[in-house]
Scaffold this active site. Structure first.
Site, mmCIF file in Angstrom:
data_model
loop_
_atom_site.group_PDB
_atom_site.id
_atom_site.type_symbol
_atom_site.label_atom_id
_atom_site.label_comp_id
_atom_site.label_asym_id
_atom_site.label_seq_id
_atom_site.Cartn_x
_atom_site.Cartn_y
_atom_site.Cartn_z
ATOM 1 N N LYS A 256 1.340 -1.014 0.416
ATOM 2 C CA LYS A 256 0.080 -0.359 -0.080
ATOM 3 C C LYS A 256 0.939 1.059 0.227
ATOM 4 C CE LYS A 256 -3.349 2.637 3.011
ATOM 5 N NZ LYS A 256 -3.734 3.048 4.105
ATOM 6 N N ASP A 261 -2.626 10.678 3.041
ATOM 7 C CA ASP A 261 -3.843 10.154 3.376
ATOM 8 C C ASP A 261 -4.653 11.448 4.207
ATOM 9 O OD1 ASP A 261 -6.170 8.565 3.848
ATOM 10 O OD2 ASP A 261 -5.367 8.111 5.129
ATOM 11 N N LYS A 268 -10.149 14.152 7.600
ATOM 12 C CA LYS A 268 -9.026 13.800 8.977
ATOM 13 C C LYS A 268 -9.526 14.919 9.633
ATOM 14 C CE LYS A 268 -6.390 10.050 7.909
ATOM 15 N NZ LYS A 268 -6.769 9.342 8.019
ATOM 16 N N ASP A 279 1.812 6.953 5.504
ATOM 17 C CA ASP A 279 0.884 5.476 4.521
ATOM 18 C C ASP A 279 1.842 4.838 4.067
ATOM 19 O OD1 ASP A 279 -2.172 4.667 5.983
ATOM 20 O OD2 ASP A 279 -2.907 5.957 4.392
ATOM 21 N N ASP A 338 -11.970 7.223 3.849
ATOM 22 C CA ASP A 338 -11.125 7.403 4.582
ATOM 23 C C ASP A 338 -10.414 6.005 5.294
ATOM 24 O OD1 ASP A 338 -7.957 7.821 6.124
ATOM 25 O OD2 ASP A 338 -9.750 8.478 7.351
ATOM 26 N N GLU A 340 -9.049 3.688 2.398
ATOM 27 C CA GLU A 340 -8.792 3.521 0.941
ATOM 28 C C GLU A 340 -7.829 3.028 0.686
ATOM 29 O OE1 GLU A 340 -5.668 5.163 2.737
ATOM 30 O OE2 GLU A 340 -7.849 6.020 3.142
ATOM 31 N N ARG A 342 -7.283 -0.202 1.846
ATOM 32 C CA ARG A 342 -8.023 -1.706 1.092
ATOM 33 C C ARG A 342 -8.660 -1.804 -0.553
ATOM 34 N NH1 ARG A 342 -12.599 -1.559 5.476
ATOM 35 N NH2 ARG A 342 -10.157 -0.341 6.655
#
Length: 521
Positions: A256, A261, A268, A279, A338, A340, A342
């Protein structure tokens, strides 16, 4: 940045101008004779002082004693080590070394057994980050040399050149992964990350395939495209392929790589957004581990799939209620922008199955905040369809220092969390108090397809990916060691599993040749 070297022998030095730290477990330090380390002390410490200093150490959990001013120090690692800790005590090693580093030219003498060499060497590497934007950060003259005294049956033995090369390559990998995570999105966006991948591919002379921007959508990769389509740097999937003719296995590591993010339109809070440059920790680890494994002679076909996107806010941002058409053929209703990671990994693992025909797939991600609550700051959470692989990963993690702990694998209990009235599934759970870490991993697994009969392992390393305000390079050692039995390097094979997982993992085949394995009890 500081240069890092490894040596299997001790070279004469004087703490007056080259500081030295002698570190190890107390049971190993007490076996040292003054003559074993005398050459590092430049005549400034006598045998009585050395022996007295060793005798004064009472680790609780660690302890250290100055031998000469602040330039010669002996330090002891913790006495206790539980079954879920690493016998190398490498996390304490990192803290001790970091506290004792003086700058300039310096030496660290590590006293340990051979099976702890790999984890101990990388523990030192984690103290020397490559990235800094400080105006006075030029440290080109700084050099840290790690020298090993390896104890075997109360004798001191030396590391050979092959073992030292393993340490150099793996340490470079850990520092590379940490650098990619430490760099802000302004300097490490998707375009920059792709360039890093291309540079690695060129260095290794392996093929690199880049699918980016609207080409992702055209290919049906709605997961990656939807997450990154609002950003100024378009999303991309970077695939590096190390092809071995007549390979018995085809393995994929999927990372990933969310370079930043914001949370998307489900944005957020201010405090929660700081640090979201991290991230991309999964993709950073996969890229660096791929480089490490290939340079050390990986003998099976291996693919690194980097799922790269900037989860930005803008007119083209993905919205709650949108339906995403994934590469697996499944449809996903967005109920949380949020969640994202996956989505991009779902496309990544589907590509590994459909286009590359992989039979063993590992995905690695800073996926959930719940991971830190479930297994903490040191242990990544793992989820797998293969019980043997789960056990092997846990054992190898203890040996290499990248600790893991399994979370429940019960798809029949948790898959209903993603139920949707209008699509095959939603992208976030209905009940956030119901095994979030497991559920997030199961979402990724669902995109492997019902026909997939191979082994899949999910590693959520959201909390171990950093310590304080710095990246740790977590994951490089774990991936390299987990597949160490596919390496031509003797040290990597030593820390790797003594048995090999094949296909669905129902059979464990003993490897007949190679160096002696340590017992992973």
């Amino acid at each position: 940045m500081a240069a890092l070297e490894f040596s299997g022998t001790l070279t004469p030095s004087d703490p007056y101008d080259k500081a030295v730290l002698i570190v190890g477990q107390l049971k190993h330090l007490v076996k040292l004779k003054f003559q074993d380390v005398q050459c590092k002390l430049g005549g400034r410490v006598d045998a009585e002082t050395f022996d007295t200093s060793i005798g004064s150490l009472h680790p609780s959990p660690t302890d250290q004693c100055s031998l000469w001013l602040n330039s010669a120090t002996v330090a002891a690692l913790p006495l206790k080590c539980s079954r879920h800790n690493t016998p190398s005590r490498c996390h304490s090693m990192t803290k001790l070394v970091k506290n004792c580093l003086a700058g300039g030219q310096e030496y660290i003498v590590v006293v340990c057994e051979r099976e702890n060499v790999f984890a101990s060497g990388l523990a030192v590497a984690r103290t020397l980050p490559l990235y800094s934007a400080k105006s006075n950060s030029n440290s080109s003259s700084r050099k840290v040399t790690v020298e090993f005294l390896v104890l075997e049956d109360d004798r001191i033995t030396q590391l050979n050149e092959e073992e030292l090369q393993c340490l150099r390559v793996a340490a470079d990998g850990v520092r590379l992964a940490a650098k990619l995570v430490d760099m802000p999105c302004s300097e490490m966006n998707v375009h920059h990350f792709v360039k890093e991948a291309e540079d690695v591919g060129k260095e290794l002379n392996v093929s690199v395939n880049i699918i980016k921007g609207d080409d992702l959508a055209a290919k049906g990769m709605g997961g990656i495209h939807g997450v990154g389509r609002a950003a100024t740097s378009p999303p991309a999937m970077a695939i590096l392929s190390h092809i071995v003719p007549n390979s018995k296995e085809t393995i994929a590591w999927v990372g990933k790589g969310i370079v930043f993010d914001t949370g998307g339109l489900c944005i957020k809070a201010k405090a929660g957004m700081c640090g979201m440059k991290r991230d991309c920790g999964g993709a950073a680890a996969v890229l660096a581990a791929f480089k490490t494994a290939v340079k050390l002679g990986f003998n099976q076909t291996l693919h690194a799939i980097l799922c790269l996107a900037d989860n930005a806010v803008g007119p083209d941002a993905q919205r709650p209620d949108d339906i995403v058409y994934m590469y697996s053929g499944r449809t996903v209703e967005i109920n949380n922008t949020d969640a994202e990671g996956r989505l991009v990994l779902g496309d990544g693992v589907a590509y590994a199955v459909k286009d590359l025909g992989c039979t063993t797939i590992v995905d690695m991600a800073t996926l959930t905040g719940a991971q830190g609550i479930a297994t903490g700051k040191y242990h990544a959470s793992i989820l797998t369809n293969n019980e043997s692989l789960e056990t092997t990963c846990w054992k190898v993690g203890r040996v290499c220092g990248d600790l893991v702990h399994p979370v429940p694998f019960s798809p029949e209990m948790h898959s209903s969390e993603f139920s949707s009235a209008v699509a095959d599934m939603k992208n976030s759970v209905a009940d956030r108090s119901n095994a979030q870490v497991s559920c997030a991993g199961l979402f990724i697994m669902s995109h492997l397809g019902h026909e997939f009969l191979g082994s899949w392992l999910h590693i959520d390393m959201a909390s171990p990916a950093y310590s304080g305000e710095r990246a740790t390079g977590y994951g490089v050692a774990l991936l390299a060691a987990l597949f160490g039995d596919r390496s031509q390097n003797s040290l990597l094979r030593l820390v790797g599993p003594s048995t090999q997982i094949r296909n669905n993992g129902s059979n464990m085949e003993d490897l007949a040749d190679g160096p002696k394995r340590i017992k992973l009890n």
